[in-house]
Design a protein around this motif. Structure first.
Motif, PDB file in Angstrom:
ATOM      1  N   GLY A 121       0.799  -1.216   0.000  1.00 36.36           N
ATOM      2  CA  GLY A 121       0.000   0.000   0.000  1.00 36.36           C
ATOM      3  C   GLY A 121       0.830   1.263   0.000  1.00 36.36           C
ATOM      4  O   GLY A 121       0.388   2.309  -0.498  1.00 36.36           O
ATOM      5  N   ARG A 152       1.320   2.752  -3.474  1.00 34.20           N
ATOM      6  CA  ARG A 152       0.164   3.187  -4.270  1.00 34.20           C
ATOM      7  C   ARG A 152       0.261   4.640  -4.739  1.00 34.20           C
ATOM      8  O   ARG A 152       0.010   4.923  -5.918  1.00 34.20           O
ATOM      9  CB  ARG A 152      -1.123   2.957  -3.474  1.00 34.20           C
ATOM     10  CG  ARG A 152      -2.391   3.143  -4.303  1.00 34.20           C
ATOM     11  CD  ARG A 152      -3.636   2.964  -3.438  1.00 34.20           C
ATOM     12  NE  ARG A 152      -3.670   1.656  -2.812  1.00 34.20           N
ATOM     13  CZ  ARG A 152      -4.146   0.556  -3.382  1.00 34.20           C
ATOM     14  NH1 ARG A 152      -4.632   0.620  -4.617  1.00 34.20           N
ATOM     15  NH2 ARG A 152      -4.157  -0.587  -2.734  1.00 34.20           N
ATOM     16  N   GLU A 212       0.353  -9.110  -3.917  1.00 38.70           N
ATOM     17  CA  GLU A 212      -0.442  -7.950  -3.506  1.00 38.70           C
ATOM     18  C   GLU A 212       0.103  -6.672  -4.124  1.00 38.70           C
ATOM     19  O   GLU A 212      -0.649  -5.796  -4.568  1.00 38.70           O
ATOM     20  CB  GLU A 212      -0.446  -7.847  -1.982  1.00 38.70           C
ATOM     21  CG  GLU A 212      -1.350  -6.764  -1.435  1.00 38.70           C
ATOM     22  CD  GLU A 212      -1.343  -6.728   0.083  1.00 38.70           C
ATOM     23  OE1 GLU A 212      -1.774  -5.684   0.630  1.00 38.70           O
ATOM     24  OE2 GLU A 212      -0.892  -7.711   0.712  1.00 38.70           O
ATOM     25  N   ASP A 229      -0.982  -6.501  -7.643  1.00 39.53           N
ATOM     26  CA  ASP A 229      -2.404  -6.136  -7.707  1.00 39.53           C
ATOM     27  C   ASP A 229      -2.570  -4.626  -7.573  1.00 39.53           C
ATOM     28  O   ASP A 229      -3.376  -4.011  -8.281  1.00 39.53           O
ATOM     29  CB  ASP A 229      -3.174  -6.837  -6.590  1.00 39.53           C
ATOM     30  CG  ASP A 229      -3.348  -8.332  -6.833  1.00 39.53           C
ATOM     31  OD1 ASP A 229      -3.166  -8.764  -7.984  1.00 39.53           O
ATOM     32  OD2 ASP A 229      -3.659  -9.052  -5.863  1.00 39.53           O
ATOM     33  N   VAL A 230      -1.813  -4.026  -6.656  1.00 40.36           N
ATOM     34  CA  VAL A 230      -1.856  -2.574  -6.482  1.00 40.36           C
ATOM     35  C   VAL A 230      -1.430  -1.882  -7.772  1.00 40.36           C
ATOM     36  O   VAL A 230      -2.054  -0.909  -8.210  1.00 40.36           O
ATOM     37  CB  VAL A 230      -0.960  -2.148  -5.301  1.00 40.36           C
ATOM     38  CG1 VAL A 230      -0.761  -0.632  -5.275  1.00 40.36           C
ATOM     39  CG2 VAL A 230      -1.545  -2.623  -3.974  1.00 40.36           C
ATOM     40  N   SER A 285      -4.182  -2.255 -10.475  1.00 44.23           N
ATOM     41  CA  SER A 285      -5.360  -1.417 -10.196  1.00 44.23           C
ATOM     42  C   SER A 285      -5.063   0.054 -10.429  1.00 44.23           C
ATOM     43  O   SER A 285      -5.985   0.845 -10.679  1.00 44.23           O
ATOM     44  CB  SER A 285      -5.830  -1.644  -8.758  1.00 44.23           C
ATOM     45  OG  SER A 285      -4.879  -1.168  -7.830  1.00 44.23           O
TER      46      SER A 285
END
Length: 281
Positions: free
Chosen positions: A53, A56, A82, A85-86, A89
């Motif tokens: 995160g 991001r 993960e 995936d960030v 997206s």
């Protein structure tokens, strides 16, 4: 826009410079403040890749991502799936992973299990991916800089075992090409220098660049291991010594991939030593 992780290291720094010189917008990501001046126009973002995160905000508006795991590789803690995936997206379409030659040449080695997992995650990410597998870095010779400055001596194990170490500047140029140009999706490139060079030969190259004699002292495996354990986990130290002391034929082979991507031969260790000799004076 291209996001470069590990942006202050031996590969990340010249990669950022190469991309900027090519007219790309770049966000440089590192775990700490840069400590060095970034090229004009480069945005810096602090992030921990073990915390996806945190990356991001750097990915907003990016279409390509260069992934370099450092501490995360050694600790095996990167949450790669993960993180990807960030990236997806956020609109990233292309990812280039800096892996290691040993991920392919030492498939059973515990020391490189995290990197094999990173490669698997990248392949399954749904993004256009490219994997770079460099051999040993010429810049590992920076470990000798202090002893050369103070005593004009280099101490290393396996004095006469040669490996085709690769210049990080060549890795950076290949990475820039795969991030910017079409035709590299789904490809894996093995990156080496132009010829095997031994630790004794590297010492000679540094001495030639200095214009002064440098004495070479050969360490036993046990002595070298004790030094490495000061800053490496035990499996990584042992795996590194296995490669340095008993390289496979594949690890001693000169790969054509640098020239295939860049259209020129890779740089020799002597060239790296000449460009970086200030560190040894």
């Amino acid at each position: 826009m291209i996001v470069v992780t590990g942006a202050t290291g031996n590969v990340g720094r010249p990669l950022v410079e190469t991309l900027v010189a090519s007219g790309e917008r770049v966000t440089a990501v590192s775990r700490r403040p840069t400590g060095t001046e970034l090229p004009e126009g480069v945005r810096h973002h602090r992030a921990e890749l073990a915390d996806p995160g945190s990356l991001r905000p750097a990915l907003e508006g990016a279409d390509a991502l260069f992934l370099l795991f450092a501490g995360e590789l050694l600790a095996g803690t990167a949450r790669t799936g993960e993180l990807l995936d960030v990236a997806r997206s956020a609109g990233v379409r292309r990812v280039v992973l800096l892996s290691s030659q040993a991920a392919g040449t030492r498939p059973e080695a515990v020391s490189h299990a995290p990197m094999r997992a990173f490669e698997d995650a990248v392949r399954k990410s749904g993004l256009d991916w490219t994997i770079l597998r460099p051999g040993g870095f010429a810049s590992n010779a920076f470990a000798w800089a202090e002893s050369v400055r103070k005593e004009r001596v280099i101490a290393a194990p396996f004095a006469d075992v040669g490996l085709p170490v690769v210049d990080p500047a060549d890795i950076a140029e290949v990475a820039a090409a795969t991030l910017r140009e079409p035709g590299h999706a789904g490809r894996m490139y093995e990156l080496t220098g132009p010829a095997p060079v031994t630790p004794r030969g590297q010492a000679h190259a540094i001495a030639d660049a200095l214009g002064e004699p440098v004495r070479f002292t050969e360490l036993s495996r046990e002595q070298a291991r004790a030094e490495m354990l000061r800053f490496m986990p035990e499996p990584v130290a042992d795996g590194t010594l296995d490669i340095l002391g008993e390289p496979t034929a594949a690890e001693q082979r000169v790969s054509p991939d640098v020239e295939r991507v860049l259209g020129r031969p890779p740089r020799a260790f002597a060239d790296w030593a000449m460009r970086n000799i200030a560190a040894f004076r």
